[in-house]
Design a protein around this motif. Structure first.
Motif, PDB file in Angstrom:
ATOM      1  N   PHE A 172       6.931  -8.065   1.305  1.00  0.00           N
ATOM      2  CA  PHE A 172       7.224  -7.433   0.025  1.00  0.00           C
ATOM      3  C   PHE A 172       7.950  -8.446  -0.844  1.00  0.00           C
ATOM      4  O   PHE A 172       8.861  -9.128  -0.378  1.00  0.00           O
ATOM      5  CB  PHE A 172       8.125  -6.203   0.210  1.00  0.00           C
ATOM      6  N   PRO A 227      -2.082  -9.081   3.934  1.00  0.00           N
ATOM      7  CA  PRO A 227      -1.440  -8.024   3.158  1.00  0.00           C
ATOM      8  C   PRO A 227      -0.197  -8.544   2.448  1.00  0.00           C
ATOM      9  O   PRO A 227       0.517  -9.393   2.961  1.00  0.00           O
ATOM     10  CB  PRO A 227      -1.070  -6.977   4.207  1.00  0.00           C
ATOM     11  N   VAL A 256       2.707  -7.095  -0.945  1.00  0.00           N
ATOM     12  CA  VAL A 256       3.051  -6.157  -2.012  1.00  0.00           C
ATOM     13  C   VAL A 256       3.981  -6.870  -2.978  1.00  0.00           C
ATOM     14  O   VAL A 256       4.936  -7.531  -2.567  1.00  0.00           O
ATOM     15  CB  VAL A 256       3.759  -4.901  -1.457  1.00  0.00           C
ATOM     16  N   THR A 274      -0.830  -4.666  -4.967  1.00  0.00           N
ATOM     17  CA  THR A 274      -1.065  -4.916  -3.546  1.00  0.00           C
ATOM     18  C   THR A 274      -2.337  -5.732  -3.381  1.00  0.00           C
ATOM     19  O   THR A 274      -3.260  -5.626  -4.187  1.00  0.00           O
ATOM     20  CB  THR A 274      -1.233  -3.591  -2.770  1.00  0.00           C
ATOM     21  N   ALA A 298      -3.436  -5.004   1.926  1.00  0.00           N
ATOM     22  CA  ALA A 298      -2.330  -4.039   1.889  1.00  0.00           C
ATOM     23  C   ALA A 298      -2.792  -2.696   1.349  1.00  0.00           C
ATOM     24  O   ALA A 298      -2.296  -1.642   1.762  1.00  0.00           O
ATOM     25  CB  ALA A 298      -1.186  -4.586   1.045  1.00  0.00           C
ATOM     26  N   ARG A 299      -3.750  -2.728   0.435  1.00  0.00           N
ATOM     27  CA  ARG A 299      -4.262  -1.491  -0.178  1.00  0.00           C
ATOM     28  C   ARG A 299      -4.916  -0.579   0.854  1.00  0.00           C
ATOM     29  O   ARG A 299      -4.999   0.634   0.662  1.00  0.00           O
ATOM     30  CB  ARG A 299      -5.246  -1.839  -1.296  1.00  0.00           C
ATOM     31  N   SER A 323       1.745   4.451  -4.022  1.00  0.00           N
ATOM     32  CA  SER A 323       2.325   3.517  -4.997  1.00  0.00           C
ATOM     33  C   SER A 323       2.836   4.270  -6.224  1.00  0.00           C
ATOM     34  O   SER A 323       3.920   3.967  -6.742  1.00  0.00           O
ATOM     35  CB  SER A 323       1.300   2.466  -5.424  1.00  0.00           C
ATOM     36  N   ALA A 341       2.963   2.498   4.290  1.00  0.00           N
ATOM     37  CA  ALA A 341       2.148   1.516   5.015  1.00  0.00           C
ATOM     38  C   ALA A 341       2.119   1.819   6.505  1.00  0.00           C
ATOM     39  O   ALA A 341       1.151   1.512   7.194  1.00  0.00           O
ATOM     40  CB  ALA A 341       2.684   0.103   4.786  1.00  0.00           C
TER      41      ALA A 341
END
Length: 147
Positions: A30, A60, A62, A77, A81-82, A90, A121
């Motif tokens: 992240f 992945p 974010v 993302t 990650a999506r 989100s 997630a």
């Protein structure tokens, strides 16, 4: 807090801890960017996100972009990650953040949103190390450092 500094050391520590815990829980890196954004925020976020990973389809990641002065929040993302964080998740995290922001709690809103995204997630995959693809060891030159 000195003039020109956005966050106190304690606030930065809270944000760093939230980012680390989110990555530890989900296995997804992240990154947080707070400040004014020039031009189209969606394009700026996508450009920044693409510099954070080697292969967006496989890796992945974010990125949360918040521009308090422009009253904008953008959660971007990678496709990888999506698969684990839906648009609905989100949107809910963004709503939680903006609700806190409207009450004057920027750091609380950010930490809450980061936590919500990590929970959406789910836990990191427990693939044996021998079967995991190797990750790049260093970011490309000139890339912003993750969080």
């Amino acid at each position: 807090m000195a003039t020109g500094e956005a966050f106190s050391p304690e606030q930065l520590e809270r944000l760093d801890r939230a980012l680390e815990q989110a990555e530890k829980h989900s296995g997804i890196p992240f990154t947080l960017r707070v400040g004014a954004v020039r031009g189209d925020i969606r394009l700026a976020a996508e450009r920044t996100l693409s510099t954070l990973v080697g292969d967006p389809a496989r890796d992945p990641a974010v990125l949360i972009v918040v521009s308090p002065g422009q009253r904008v929040v953008r959660i971007s993302t990678t496709p990888a990650a999506r698969k684990r964080i839906s648009n609905t998740a989100s949107s809910l995290a963004s709503l939680a953040m903006t609700s806190s922001f409207s009450l004057g709690d920027l750091v609380g809103g950010l930490t809450s949103g980061i936590r919500q995204l990590a929970e959406a997630a789910g836990p990191a995959a427990t693939t044996p190390a021998a079967l995991r693809p190797s990750a790049p060891t260093a970011a490309p030159a000139g890339s912003p450092a993750p969080h």
